[in-house]
Write a protein that holds these residues in place. Structure first.
Motif, PDB file in Angstrom:
ATOM      1  N   ASN A 276      -2.836  11.817  28.162  1.00 56.78           N
ATOM      2  CA  ASN A 276      -2.649  12.003  27.115  1.00 56.78           C
ATOM      3  C   ASN A 276      -2.057  13.053  27.070  1.00 56.78           C
ATOM      4  OD1 ASN A 276      -3.118   9.311  25.703  1.00 56.78           O
ATOM      5  ND2 ASN A 276      -5.515   9.854  25.906  1.00 56.78           N
ATOM      6  N   GLU A 277      -2.925  14.336  27.681  1.00 60.96           N
ATOM      7  CA  GLU A 277      -2.145  16.020  27.147  1.00 60.96           C
ATOM      8  C   GLU A 277      -0.520  15.762  28.317  1.00 60.96           C
ATOM      9  OE1 GLU A 277      -3.355  20.316  28.283  1.00 60.96           O
ATOM     10  OE2 GLU A 277      -4.698  18.582  29.361  1.00 60.96           O
TER      11      GLU A 277
ATOM     12  N   ARG B  78       1.811  13.068  28.039  1.00 59.57           N
ATOM     13  CA  ARG B  78       2.334  12.499  27.366  1.00 59.57           C
ATOM     14  C   ARG B  78       2.869  13.853  26.472  1.00 59.57           C
ATOM     15  NH1 ARG B  78      -1.111   8.108  28.312  1.00 59.57           N
ATOM     16  NH2 ARG B  78      -0.815   7.197  30.028  1.00 59.57           N
ATOM     17  N   ARG B  79       1.516  13.352  25.373  1.00 59.30           N
ATOM     18  CA  ARG B  79       1.839  14.653  24.543  1.00 59.30           C
ATOM     19  C   ARG B  79       3.143  15.861  24.717  1.00 59.30           C
ATOM     20  NH1 ARG B  79      -3.179  14.954  23.066  1.00 59.30           N
ATOM     21  NH2 ARG B  79      -3.670  16.902  24.420  1.00 59.30           N
TER      22      ARG B  79
END
Length: 91
Positions: free
Chosen positions: A45-46, A48-49
């Protein structure tokens, strides 16, 4: 040649000479997987962010898309201003 201090390297947006290496285990991997496995980020998630916000560069070229990286040659991966990894592939 003058010795480059870390402060000057980041101020001039140069790539440092002593970058840690990350060895890819496959010939192709998703960019987010490379970021996680190379310990540049702690989660997908980090990763992708960072990618979506334009904080990831491959050989100084900004990318805003999580794509499959097919290994052709050694490249430098950068997150933000101060995190770098030189990515290589070995069988």
């Amino acid at each position: 040649m003058l010795y480059k201090t870390p402060c000057l390297i980041f101020a001039k947006k140069d790539i440092p000479e002593d970058i840690e290496y990350y060895v890819m285990k496959k010939e192709e991997m998703k960019l987010s997987d490379i970021l996680v496995e190379s310990t540049m980020v702690s989660s997908k998630n980090e990763a992708r962010r960072f990618i979506e916000q334009g904080g990831v560069k491959i050989d100084s070229q900004k990318t805003e898309e999580d794509f499959v990286v097919k290994f052709e040659k050694e490249f430098v991966l950068q997150i933000g201003k101060r995190k770098f990894r030189r990515v290589v592939f070995r069988r």
